[in-house]
Write an enzyme that holds these catalytic residues in place. Structure first.
Site, mmCIF file in Angstrom:
data_model
loop_
_atom_site.group_PDB
_atom_site.id
_atom_site.type_symbol
_atom_site.label_atom_id
_atom_site.label_comp_id
_atom_site.label_asym_id
_atom_site.label_seq_id
_atom_site.Cartn_x
_atom_site.Cartn_y
_atom_site.Cartn_z
ATOM 1 N N GLU A 87 0.246 -3.307 4.656
ATOM 2 C CA GLU A 87 -0.799 -2.346 4.709
ATOM 3 C C GLU A 87 -0.713 -1.824 6.089
ATOM 4 O O GLU A 87 -0.018 -2.338 7.234
ATOM 5 C CB GLU A 87 -2.189 -3.149 4.388
ATOM 6 C CG GLU A 87 -2.888 -2.930 3.215
ATOM 7 C CD GLU A 87 -3.585 -1.764 2.852
ATOM 8 O OE1 GLU A 87 -3.332 -0.963 4.011
ATOM 9 O OE2 GLU A 87 -3.981 -1.671 1.781
ATOM 10 N N ASP A 88 -1.447 -0.755 6.244
ATOM 11 C CA ASP A 88 -1.430 -0.167 7.268
ATOM 12 C C ASP A 88 -3.034 0.136 7.813
ATOM 13 O O ASP A 88 -3.350 0.486 8.876
ATOM 14 C CB ASP A 88 -0.870 1.326 7.666
ATOM 15 C CG ASP A 88 -1.599 2.407 6.976
ATOM 16 O OD1 ASP A 88 -1.869 3.555 7.276
ATOM 17 O OD2 ASP A 88 -2.331 1.978 5.444
ATOM 18 N N ASN A 121 -3.126 9.266 -6.912
ATOM 19 C CA ASN A 121 -1.786 9.822 -7.165
ATOM 20 C C ASN A 121 -0.771 9.048 -6.922
ATOM 21 O O ASN A 121 0.469 9.914 -6.718
ATOM 22 C CB ASN A 121 -2.064 11.362 -6.287
ATOM 23 C CG ASN A 121 -3.225 12.353 -6.535
ATOM 24 O OD1 ASN A 121 -3.320 12.594 -7.501
ATOM 25 N ND2 ASN A 121 -4.138 12.209 -5.868
ATOM 26 N N ASP A 131 0.821 -1.204 0.214
ATOM 27 C CA ASP A 131 0.124 0.047 -0.079
ATOM 28 C C ASP A 131 1.017 1.358 -0.092
ATOM 29 O O ASP A 131 2.066 0.955 0.542
ATOM 30 C CB ASP A 131 -0.947 0.056 1.173
ATOM 31 C CG ASP A 131 -1.890 1.245 1.313
ATOM 32 O OD1 ASP A 131 -2.087 1.541 0.344
ATOM 33 O OD2 ASP A 131 -1.926 1.618 2.312
ATOM 34 N N LEU A 132 0.422 2.328 -0.169
ATOM 35 C CA LEU A 132 1.210 3.545 -0.398
ATOM 36 C C LEU A 132 1.014 4.446 0.971
ATOM 37 O O LEU A 132 2.075 4.278 1.721
ATOM 38 C CB LEU A 132 0.800 4.522 -1.404
ATOM 39 C CG LEU A 132 1.557 5.889 -1.508
ATOM 40 C CD1 LEU A 132 3.072 5.705 -1.670
ATOM 41 C CD2 LEU A 132 0.779 6.634 -2.571
ATOM 42 N N ASP A 133 -0.158 4.963 1.322
ATOM 43 C CA ASP A 133 -0.234 5.778 2.393
ATOM 44 C C ASP A 133 -0.007 5.058 3.728
ATOM 45 O O ASP A 133 -0.843 4.145 3.942
ATOM 46 C CB ASP A 133 -1.882 6.491 2.206
ATOM 47 C CG ASP A 133 -2.123 7.392 1.040
ATOM 48 O OD1 ASP A 133 -0.958 7.793 0.859
ATOM 49 O OD2 ASP A 133 -2.987 7.376 0.705
ATOM 50 N N SER A 154 -2.347 0.732 -4.321
ATOM 51 C CA SER A 154 -2.820 1.733 -3.485
ATOM 52 C C SER A 154 -4.063 2.241 -4.116
ATOM 53 O O SER A 154 -4.714 2.201 -5.117
ATOM 54 C CB SER A 154 -1.864 2.913 -3.690
ATOM 55 O OG SER A 154 -2.486 4.245 -3.273
ATOM 56 N N ALA A 155 -5.192 2.659 -2.889
ATOM 57 C CA ALA A 155 -6.307 3.363 -3.398
ATOM 58 C C ALA A 155 -6.249 4.893 -4.129
ATOM 59 O O ALA A 155 -7.231 5.508 -4.422
ATOM 60 C CB ALA A 155 -7.248 3.290 -2.152
ATOM 61 N N SER A 156 -4.988 5.358 -3.847
ATOM 62 C CA SER A 156 -4.856 6.603 -4.435
ATOM 63 C C SER A 156 -4.433 6.772 -6.099
ATOM 64 O O SER A 156 -3.790 5.930 -6.508
ATOM 65 C CB SER A 156 -3.627 7.124 -3.813
ATOM 66 O OG SER A 156 -3.151 8.524 -4.475
ATOM 67 N N LYS A 159 -10.729 -1.371 -1.494
ATOM 68 C CA LYS A 159 -10.840 -2.237 -0.437
ATOM 69 C C LYS A 159 -11.657 -2.039 0.773
ATOM 70 O O LYS A 159 -12.331 -1.025 0.629
ATOM 71 C CB LYS A 159 -9.446 -1.847 0.199
ATOM 72 C CG LYS A 159 -8.024 -1.779 -0.561
ATOM 73 C CD LYS A 159 -6.913 -1.268 0.120
ATOM 74 C CE LYS A 159 -5.764 -1.057 -0.964
ATOM 75 N NZ LYS A 159 -4.719 -0.217 -0.330
ATOM 76 N N LYS A 173 -9.624 5.560 5.895
ATOM 77 C CA LYS A 173 -8.023 4.812 5.257
ATOM 78 C C LYS A 173 -8.445 3.630 4.498
ATOM 79 O O LYS A 173 -9.129 2.767 4.951
ATOM 80 C CB LYS A 173 -7.305 4.490 6.770
ATOM 81 C CG LYS A 173 -6.579 5.708 7.166
ATOM 82 C CD LYS A 173 -5.637 5.386 8.470
ATOM 83 C CE LYS A 173 -4.831 6.275 8.991
ATOM 84 N NZ LYS A 173 -3.786 5.936 9.907
ATOM 85 N N GLY A 174 -7.504 3.763 3.512
ATOM 86 C CA GLY A 174 -7.596 2.529 2.564
ATOM 87 C C GLY A 174 -8.840 2.406 1.778
ATOM 88 O O GLY A 174 -9.072 1.390 1.011
ATOM 89 N N THR A 206 1.101 10.064 3.842
ATOM 90 C CA THR A 206 0.233 11.196 3.461
ATOM 91 C C THR A 206 -1.287 11.340 4.037
ATOM 92 O O THR A 206 -2.028 12.178 3.425
ATOM 93 C CB THR A 206 -0.034 11.144 1.770
ATOM 94 O OG1 THR A 206 -0.434 9.926 1.327
ATOM 95 C CG2 THR A 206 1.500 11.160 1.329
ATOM 96 N N ARG A 236 -11.471 7.175 -2.955
ATOM 97 C CA ARG A 236 -11.838 8.504 -3.035
ATOM 98 C C ARG A 236 -13.461 8.829 -3.046
ATOM 99 O O ARG A 236 -14.272 9.409 -2.178
ATOM 100 C CB ARG A 236 -11.324 9.500 -4.155
ATOM 101 C CG ARG A 236 -11.425 11.036 -3.865
ATOM 102 C CD ARG A 236 -10.942 11.611 -5.109
ATOM 103 N NE ARG A 236 -9.537 11.180 -5.460
ATOM 104 C CZ ARG A 236 -9.104 11.309 -6.714
ATOM 105 N NH1 ARG A 236 -9.862 11.956 -7.738
ATOM 106 N NH2 ARG A 236 -7.764 11.190 -7.010
#
Length: 223
Positions: free
Chosen positions: A173-174, A122, A11-13, A118-120, A149, A47-48, A19, A51
């Protein structure tokens, strides 16, 4: 048959960089514009989450889920993203979470693929700004994923993109929804954060500083 590891999927964030604070500030501003105040505790539920789904949750919180057309909701989500992009404009290598680059380096040296789920939307821009784009063999563009997710789709796509079988992948993941997605994808799950929230992962670490390649591989092989 001996287990093998083909890919790590991140995952990213909250894993590569944090972020989450920028997402919180951007959603909070949009919420205030709509007259829907919310706190950090509610923000944890975003989270996760994609958008679009995050916006739906915020509108539901303010009982305004029926006040906007789909086109207007798209505009709201775009407005939030524009504010978020403005906030992360100055992100750089210094914003990598502790221990992450060393861990990515260890995975690469072991000849294991690295992918991102990632769910982003960006994600590519952020990873480039962080200076770690060369470690990643593939980054799933969230705009190509239909289900967010805890649905496992994004992790399955990230595995498929690097020709890895899901059962031979380790997901990092976080967020609870992200761990659900990894588990549902039949991957080995590593969670970063609070064990009381993330206890359904195969392995829980309190921070990215605890990401140890040999330890994680040993745990994976022992399951």
């Amino acid at each position: 048959m001996k287990k093998q590891i083909e890919a790590f999927i991140f995952d990213l964030d909250g894993v590569i960089t944090d972020t989450a604070e920028f997402h919180y500030l951007a959603w909070k501003k949009l919420g205030e514009d709509l007259g829907i105040p919310f706190d950090r505790e509610f923000n944890e539920t975003l989270k996760g989450v994609s958008r679009t789904d995050s916006l739906e949750r915020i509108l539901k919180l303010g009982n305004r889920q029926n006040d906007f057309t789909e086109a207007e909701k798209d505009e709201l989500a775009t407005k939030k993203n524009a504010h978020y992009v403005e906030l992360i404009r100055n992100i750089s290598e210094k914003d990598l979470l502790p221990g992450i680059e060393l861990f990515l380096k260890q995975i690469k040296q072991a000849g294991i693929k690295i992918s991102m789920a990632s769910a982003s939307k960006n994600a590519l821009m952020v990873v480039k700004a962080l200076g770690v784009i060369d470690y990643f063999d593939h980054i799933v563009d969230a705009s190509t994923v239909i289900n967010s997710k805890p649905n496992p789709e994004v992790f399955l796509k990230a595995a498929e993109a690097v020709s890895a079988k899901p059962e031979n992948c380790i997901g990092v993941e976080d967020a609870a929804a992200g761990v659900d997605a990894i588990n549902e994808a039949n991957m080995f799950s590593v969670a970063i954060g609070d064990a009381t929230i993330l206890g359904h992962a195969n392995l829980v670490l309190s921070s990215t500083e605890e990401l140890d390649f040999d330890r994680i591989i040993d745990q994976y092989l022992s399951v």
